[in-house]
Each structure stands twice: as C-alpha cells, then as structure tokens.
Scaffold this motif. Structure first.
Motif, mmCIF file in Angstrom:
data_model
loop_
_atom_site.group_PDB
_atom_site.id
_atom_site.type_symbol
_atom_site.label_atom_id
_atom_site.label_comp_id
_atom_site.label_asym_id
_atom_site.label_seq_id
_atom_site.Cartn_x
_atom_site.Cartn_y
_atom_site.Cartn_z
ATOM 1 N N ALA A 67 0.829 -1.206 0.000
ATOM 2 C CA ALA A 67 0.000 0.000 0.000
ATOM 3 C C ALA A 67 0.860 1.252 0.000
ATOM 4 O O ALA A 67 0.523 2.250 -0.644
ATOM 5 C CB ALA A 67 -0.940 -0.005 1.205
ATOM 6 N N LEU A 68 1.994 1.204 0.694
ATOM 7 C CA LEU A 68 2.898 2.357 0.687
ATOM 8 C C LEU A 68 3.559 2.524 -0.678
ATOM 9 O O LEU A 68 3.735 3.648 -1.163
ATOM 10 C CB LEU A 68 3.949 2.206 1.790
ATOM 11 N N LEU A 69 3.886 1.421 -1.325
ATOM 12 C CA LEU A 69 4.462 1.487 -2.673
ATOM 13 C C LEU A 69 3.469 2.115 -3.650
ATOM 14 O O LEU A 69 3.874 2.835 -4.573
ATOM 15 C CB LEU A 69 4.865 0.089 -3.141
ATOM 16 N N ALA A 70 2.174 1.885 -3.454
ATOM 17 C CA ALA A 70 1.161 2.487 -4.327
ATOM 18 C C ALA A 70 1.164 4.008 -4.227
ATOM 19 O O ALA A 70 0.714 4.700 -5.145
ATOM 20 C CB ALA A 70 -0.225 1.947 -3.978
ATOM 21 N N ILE A 71 1.700 4.540 -3.129
ATOM 22 C CA ILE A 71 1.831 5.992 -2.969
ATOM 23 C C ILE A 71 3.229 6.440 -3.391
ATOM 24 O O ILE A 71 3.392 7.264 -4.295
ATOM 25 C CB ILE A 71 1.579 6.409 -1.497
ATOM 26 N N TYR A 72 4.254 5.890 -2.744
ATOM 27 C CA TYR A 72 5.622 6.349 -2.965
ATOM 28 C C TYR A 72 6.205 5.906 -4.302
ATOM 29 O O TYR A 72 7.201 6.460 -4.743
ATOM 30 C CB TYR A 72 6.515 5.885 -1.816
ATOM 31 N N GLY A 73 5.588 4.927 -4.962
ATOM 32 C CA GLY A 73 6.047 4.515 -6.282
ATOM 33 C C GLY A 73 5.299 5.213 -7.407
ATOM 34 O O GLY A 73 5.615 5.016 -8.579
ATOM 35 N N ASP A 74 4.323 6.021 -7.067
ATOM 36 C CA ASP A 74 3.454 6.684 -8.041
ATOM 37 C C ASP A 74 3.994 8.070 -8.402
ATOM 38 O O ASP A 74 4.087 8.939 -7.535
ATOM 39 C CB ASP A 74 2.056 6.812 -7.439
ATOM 40 N N PRO A 75 4.349 8.307 -9.672
ATOM 41 C CA PRO A 75 4.874 9.625 -10.071
ATOM 42 C C PRO A 75 3.902 10.763 -9.764
ATOM 43 O O PRO A 75 4.331 11.864 -9.397
ATOM 44 C CB PRO A 75 5.102 9.477 -11.574
ATOM 45 N N GLY A 76 2.593 10.521 -9.878
ATOM 46 C CA GLY A 76 1.625 11.574 -9.576
ATOM 47 C C GLY A 76 1.591 11.915 -8.098
ATOM 48 O O GLY A 76 1.570 13.086 -7.722
ATOM 49 N N ALA A 77 1.600 10.887 -7.256
ATOM 50 C CA ALA A 77 1.529 11.103 -5.810
ATOM 51 C C ALA A 77 2.800 11.728 -5.250
ATOM 52 O O ALA A 77 2.766 12.403 -4.229
ATOM 53 C CB ALA A 77 1.227 9.789 -5.096
ATOM 54 N N THR A 78 3.927 11.509 -5.928
ATOM 55 C CA THR A 78 5.205 12.037 -5.428
ATOM 56 C C THR A 78 5.658 13.294 -6.175
ATOM 57 O O THR A 78 6.735 13.812 -5.898
ATOM 58 C CB THR A 78 6.314 10.974 -5.538
ATOM 59 N N ARG A 79 4.826 13.787 -7.087
ATOM 60 C CA ARG A 79 5.221 14.918 -7.942
ATOM 61 C C ARG A 79 5.767 16.101 -7.147
ATOM 62 O O ARG A 79 6.721 16.748 -7.562
ATOM 63 C CB ARG A 79 4.023 15.349 -8.794
ATOM 64 N N HIS A 80 5.154 16.402 -5.994
ATOM 65 C CA HIS A 80 5.563 17.574 -5.218
ATOM 66 C C HIS A 80 6.388 17.213 -3.977
ATOM 67 O O HIS A 80 6.694 18.091 -3.167
ATOM 68 C CB HIS A 80 4.338 18.374 -4.792
ATOM 69 N N LEU A 81 6.716 15.939 -3.816
ATOM 70 C CA LEU A 81 7.499 15.546 -2.637
ATOM 71 C C LEU A 81 8.978 15.836 -2.861
ATOM 72 O O LEU A 81 9.393 16.242 -3.946
ATOM 73 C CB LEU A 81 7.253 14.069 -2.319
ATOM 74 N N SER A 82 9.763 15.605 -1.845
ATOM 75 C CA SER A 82 11.189 15.948 -1.910
ATOM 76 C C SER A 82 12.036 14.811 -2.460
ATOM 77 O O SER A 82 13.251 14.819 -2.326
ATOM 78 C CB SER A 82 11.692 16.339 -0.515
ATOM 79 N N PHE A 83 11.385 13.828 -3.088
ATOM 80 C CA PHE A 83 12.114 12.708 -3.680
ATOM 81 C C PHE A 83 11.347 12.215 -4.897
ATOM 82 O O PHE A 83 10.167 12.511 -5.072
ATOM 83 C CB PHE A 83 12.298 11.574 -2.662
#
Length: 196
Positions: free
Chosen positions: A23-39
């Motif tokens: 479930a965490l990979l579905a967030i942190y592996g998603d380019p859309g979900a991480t677009r504005h994050l620091s990684f």
C-alpha cells in the motif's frame, strides 16, 4: 509510547507494519503522488527499507521519530503515510502523503491535526513545522486549514528531478492549535493500539 494509535473523526494513525509495504508502494512509487514531494518515485526495495526504518524507529529509546500509517477509521489498510520527527527546543517537523484516491476529501487536514495532537497533547511540544513545494497549492490550502501559518521560503532546499527546488515553510505553536471541531481528535492521546 509504543504501539501508538490515534483516532480522529475519519482517520486513524497507527504504527507501520511489514504488511503495509504494498500500500505504501502504491503511494511512494506513483509519479503523480510524489510529484511535489522531496524525492522521486521509490522502488519496491526502497519502500521496503522505509517500512523497516519506520518499524525500527518505533522501538528506539528515546523515540524521536513517529512514522505512522494513515488509515480510514475502523479500517486497517494504509491509505497514507505520516511522519513527525522531533527536534531540539520542544519542536518537530511533520510531513505526510496520501494515496491519490484519498485526495480532495479533507483527509490531509485531518492528518495534520492528528500529528499536531500527537505533538502537542502527547509529546508536550511547543512548535511544529512543515514544508511544501512552491507548486503544491493543495498542500498550502491543507496546512492553512489545519491552522498553520506560512513563514517563508527556503531557497534551493531540496535537489529533486535533477534540479534544486525551494520549499515554503509553515508552523503552528501550541497555543495556536485547536482540535478539529466536533472530532475525537480533540481528546486524542497516545494509547496502546486495540487488539487485532
């Protein structure tokens, strides 16, 4: 203070478990979900390491980092990841990420409130702060709705997607924070997790 469990009107924060990796990979592996994050999007191996580090941080003495699974109230599946890391001078930094399916429902604001409840009610902090990408207007609205105040800009704060990026910072002080009106978050304290 382990295990930790906090409940709000719609969400709960609990300790991260090994089974949360997918479930965490579905967030942190998603380019859309991480677009504005620091990684940039994480690999499965990287997310497995985040899961392991989160579990290890819960066992540390003294505990200085609270990496928590965000779930819908009464459900166990991770829909987000929230983090509070303590600093000297009774302060902490917070951050969170939600699955895209949970966006636009006020759950980010409730996540920030629960992190503030942890920091102010349970840990006795004086100041909590957060940072966002200058392009992340949704995060700006979330932090302001949660009662935080915009403080300023850190120039070239993070290197991501091959370039330096500024961050906009926000903070809230213990006397400025008020729980979500009518929500259980008003009485949130760290307590043992309910039996599985």
């Amino acid at each position: 203070m382990t295990p930790l469990h906090l409940a709000g009107a719609n969400l709960e924060l609990r300790e991260v478990e090994p089974e949360d990796t997918d479930a965490l990979l579905a967030i942190y592996g998603d380019p859309g979900a991480t677009r504005h994050l620091s990684f940039e999007p994480r690999t499965r191996e990287q997310v497995e390491a985040i899961t392991a580090r989160s579990i290890d941080s819960a066992r540390a003495t003294p505990r200085t980092e609270y990496c928590l699974a965000v779930t819908r109230r009464g459900e166990h599946r991770l829909i987000g990841y929230a983090r509070l890391a303590t600093e000297p001078q009774q302060a902490a930094t917070i951050g969170f990420a939600l699955h895209q399916a949970a966006w636009g429902k006020g759950l980010g604001t409730e996540t920030v409130h629960l992190l503030c409840a942890l920091g102010f009610n349970a840990l006795g902090l004086h100041r909590i702060w957060a940072a966002r990408s200058p392009l992340n207007e949704a995060s700006a609205r979330t932090l302001l709705r949660a009662g935080m105040t915009e403080e300023g800009r850190i120039r070239d704060h993070v290197f991501v997607h091959g370039a330096w990026r500024d961050s906009i910072t926000y903070s809230i002080l213990e006397h400025e924070w008020t729980p979500i009106e009518g929500a259980d978050a008003a009485k949130v304290m760290a307590r043992p997790a309910p039996p599985a």
